[in-house]
Design a protein around this motif. Structure first.
Motif, PDB file in Angstrom:
ATOM      1  N   ALA A 271       0.859  -1.182   0.000  1.00 16.26           N
ATOM      2  CA  ALA A 271       0.000   0.000   0.000  1.00 16.26           C
ATOM      3  C   ALA A 271       0.895   1.232   0.000  1.00 16.26           C
ATOM      4  O   ALA A 271       1.900   1.264   0.707  1.00 16.26           O
ATOM      5  CB  ALA A 271      -0.871  -0.008   1.246  1.00 16.26           C
TER       6      ALA A 271
ATOM      7  N   SER B 148       1.332   5.157   7.664  1.00 15.18           N
ATOM      8  CA  SER B 148      -0.112   4.923   7.572  1.00 15.18           C
ATOM      9  C   SER B 148      -0.521   4.805   6.102  1.00 15.18           C
ATOM     10  O   SER B 148       0.117   5.369   5.205  1.00 15.18           O
ATOM     11  CB  SER B 148      -0.868   6.055   8.251  1.00 15.18           C
ATOM     12  N   TYR B 149      -1.551   4.033   5.852  1.00 16.65           N
ATOM     13  CA  TYR B 149      -1.976   3.766   4.478  1.00 16.65           C
ATOM     14  C   TYR B 149      -3.464   3.450   4.456  1.00 16.65           C
ATOM     15  O   TYR B 149      -4.047   3.107   5.492  1.00 16.65           O
ATOM     16  CB  TYR B 149      -1.188   2.584   3.882  1.00 16.65           C
ATOM     17  N   GLY B 150      -4.048   3.545   3.243  1.00 19.34           N
ATOM     18  CA  GLY B 150      -5.466   3.230   3.090  1.00 19.34           C
ATOM     19  C   GLY B 150      -5.683   1.748   2.822  1.00 19.34           C
ATOM     20  O   GLY B 150      -4.750   1.015   2.482  1.00 19.34           O
ATOM     21  N   LYS B 151      -6.906   1.303   3.010  1.00 15.31           N
ATOM     22  CA  LYS B 151      -7.268  -0.103   2.775  1.00 15.31           C
ATOM     23  C   LYS B 151      -8.554  -0.155   1.958  1.00 15.31           C
ATOM     24  O   LYS B 151      -9.245   0.853   1.819  1.00 15.31           O
ATOM     25  CB  LYS B 151      -7.548  -0.807   4.101  1.00 15.31           C
TER      26      LYS B 151
ATOM     27  N   PHE C  21      -8.954  -1.071  -1.257  1.00 12.41           N
ATOM     28  CA  PHE C  21      -8.864  -0.825  -2.707  1.00 12.41           C
ATOM     29  C   PHE C  21      -9.029  -2.133  -3.478  1.00 12.41           C
ATOM     30  O   PHE C  21      -8.437  -3.160  -3.106  1.00 12.41           O
ATOM     31  CB  PHE C  21      -7.516  -0.202  -3.066  1.00 12.41           C
TER      32      PHE C  21
ATOM     33  N   ASP D  17      -3.040   3.640  -5.538  1.00 13.08           N
ATOM     34  CA  ASP D  17      -2.102   3.868  -4.457  1.00 13.08           C
ATOM     35  C   ASP D  17      -1.141   2.695  -4.224  1.00 13.08           C
ATOM     36  O   ASP D  17      -0.601   2.544  -3.135  1.00 13.08           O
ATOM     37  CB  ASP D  17      -2.897   4.136  -3.154  1.00 13.08           C
TER      38      ASP D  17
END
Ligand code: AMP
Ligand code: GLY
Length: 427
Positions: free
Chosen positions: A337, A343-346, A348, A410
């Protein structure tokens, strides 16, 4: 055989893939697994660190073998509890797992058995640590380490006194790593190239596994933050035959013999992190488990049956087996990610998995989850894309061709996995 696999990362998906290729396997379940392991195993809603629930389930289901991926349940005594119930387990007992679970145990063990490692001091008193760090006789840079498990974050490379004092105080006060930091090591800083070395042991005998090399930094050219590993290749371009022999004689043999002699026979995979220094290889750390993503290149390279090998090690019956390795090289590129290891998004949606696998690559899942007919991202390291090839260059091309088929918003990967090794061979 009926097998329970414990863990939820890319390592466990690679183990699930390897176990499911065995003719001996009848049932494979994974606790808790991930989106990828569900292709090879039935996922169970039991966490990898829920030792009580794992033991209860294993006893009810009478597994023939439990394979443990991560270190935490081993250090917490999962293997001991299963052995008490008469269930075979791949992974060391808690006393042997201290080689990873307590860095001080591991250093004192190496000292007792004359195993080459960095010079060190042990501290539990903040005043004594500060006095040592502020002494004019103490030379910098040096390394400050929390004794216990700290999710890979308990090692501070300190160029100067201030960094070292801050790190030591944060650890010893319990602020940074809780009880894991109440005792610390202060070590000499070693210089050289890092390498990893894997053997499988049944407590007395051991066999060497294929060599491999990982890439820990987030970005190309070994820049950016330290991660769990952004890619691997096998065989290693740096562990030549002479170095391997030295490691077997000076590190692995005395470790396996020493643990047995001290009444803590080591069963499982012993993963040794070493620094190849001008004075020869020195041990940085021991791990009581397979590496992640090293497993993603080791599994496809065996010319044989992993279930048979792990089962023999678990039962103390390696006998005279000698694992054979394919002539092909393997490269694994981790797709992560964006933002990882920060920190990262989830959530996707991942596209192109089928095209990537149609090219012959194996796509191992680390942080994915199934949502309707799609896979979506659910972690920092999301996939490990592994390909074989006649040599490293071709394995590398194959792996990156498959990576090129996969996308999500991303996504981030390194472009230089195995590149230094290919260039070294070309020179
Ligand atoms: P460890 O968990 O002990 O292997 O430490 C994590 C990382 O810190 C290693 O992979 C090395 O990159 C680095 N490291 C640990 N100990 C030393 C040392 N004595 N000298 C230089 N680097 C070290
Ligand atoms: N790839 C490093 C580790 O598994 O610890």
């Amino acid at each position: 055989m009926k097998v329970l696999l414990v863990g939820s990362g890319g390592r466990e998906d690679a183990l699930a893939w390897a176990l499911s290729n065995s003719a001996k396997l009848t049932t494979l379940r994974c606790a808790p697994g991930n989106g990828g392991t569900a292709r090879h195993a039935e996922n169970l809603a039991i966490g990898a660190e829920d030792v009580d629930a794992l033991v209860r389930h294993a006893v009810e289901e009478r597994y023939d073998l439990v394979v443990v991926g991560p270190e935490a349940p081993l250090v917490a005594g999962l293997a001991d509890r299963l052995a008490d119930e008469g269930i075979a387990v791949f992974g060391p007992a808690a006393d042997a797992a201290q080689l990873e679970g307590s860095k001080i145990f591991s250093k004192l063990f190496m000292q007792r058995h004359s195993i080459p490692t960095a010079d060190f001091q042990v501290f539990s008193d903040p005043g004594e640590a500060r006095a040592y760090l502020e002494s004019p006789d103490t030379r910098y840079p040096l390394v400050v380490k929390a004794d216990g498990l700290a999710a890979g974050k308990g090692v501070i490379l300190a160029d100067d006194r201030e960094t070292a004092v801050t790190a030591a105080e944060g650890m010893l006060s319990g602020r940074d790593f809780g009880d894991a930091g109440r005792k610390i090591l202060i070590e000499e800083m070693l210089r050289g190239r890092e390498a990893s070395f894997f053997v499988l042991s049944d407590g007395r005998r051991f066999v060497e596994l294929a060599t491999c090399q990982d890439y820990k930094r987030a970005h190309d050219g070994d820049t950016g933050l330290n991660t769990g590993g952004m890619g691997t290749y096998s065989p290693s371009a740096w562990l030549d035959d002479a170095t391997r022999q030295t490691l077997l004689e000076k590190v692995v043999r005395p470790t396996i013999d020493g643990m047995a002699a001290e009444g803590m026979p080591y069963r499982g995979v012993l993963y040794t992190g070493v620094m190849l220094t001008a004075e020869g290889p020195k041990v940085l750390e021991f791990n009581a488990r397979f590496g992640d993503p090293e497993t993603q290149v080791l599994m496809p390279r065996l010319d044989g049956d992993w279930l048979d090998l792990l089962d023999r090690a678990a039962r103390g019956e390696l006998g005279d087996v000698e694992p054979a390795w394919k002539n092909e090289a393997a490269v694994c590129v981790v797709m992560a990610a964006g933002g990882y290891p920060g920190s990262y998004g989830k959530g996707f949606k991942i596209e192109g998995l089928e095209r990537a696998e149609a090219s012959g690559a194996v796509v191992f899942h680390a942080g994915t989850r199934r949502e309707n007919d799609d896979y979506v991202t659910s972690g920092g390291r999301v996939l490990g894309v592994t390909a074989l090839g006649v040599d490293l260059d071709s394995a590398r091309r194959n792996a990156y061709a498959a990576v090129g088929e996969i996308r999500w918003d991303d996504e981030h990967h390194r472009n230089d996995i195995a590149l230094d090794a290919v260039q070294r061979r070309d020179r």
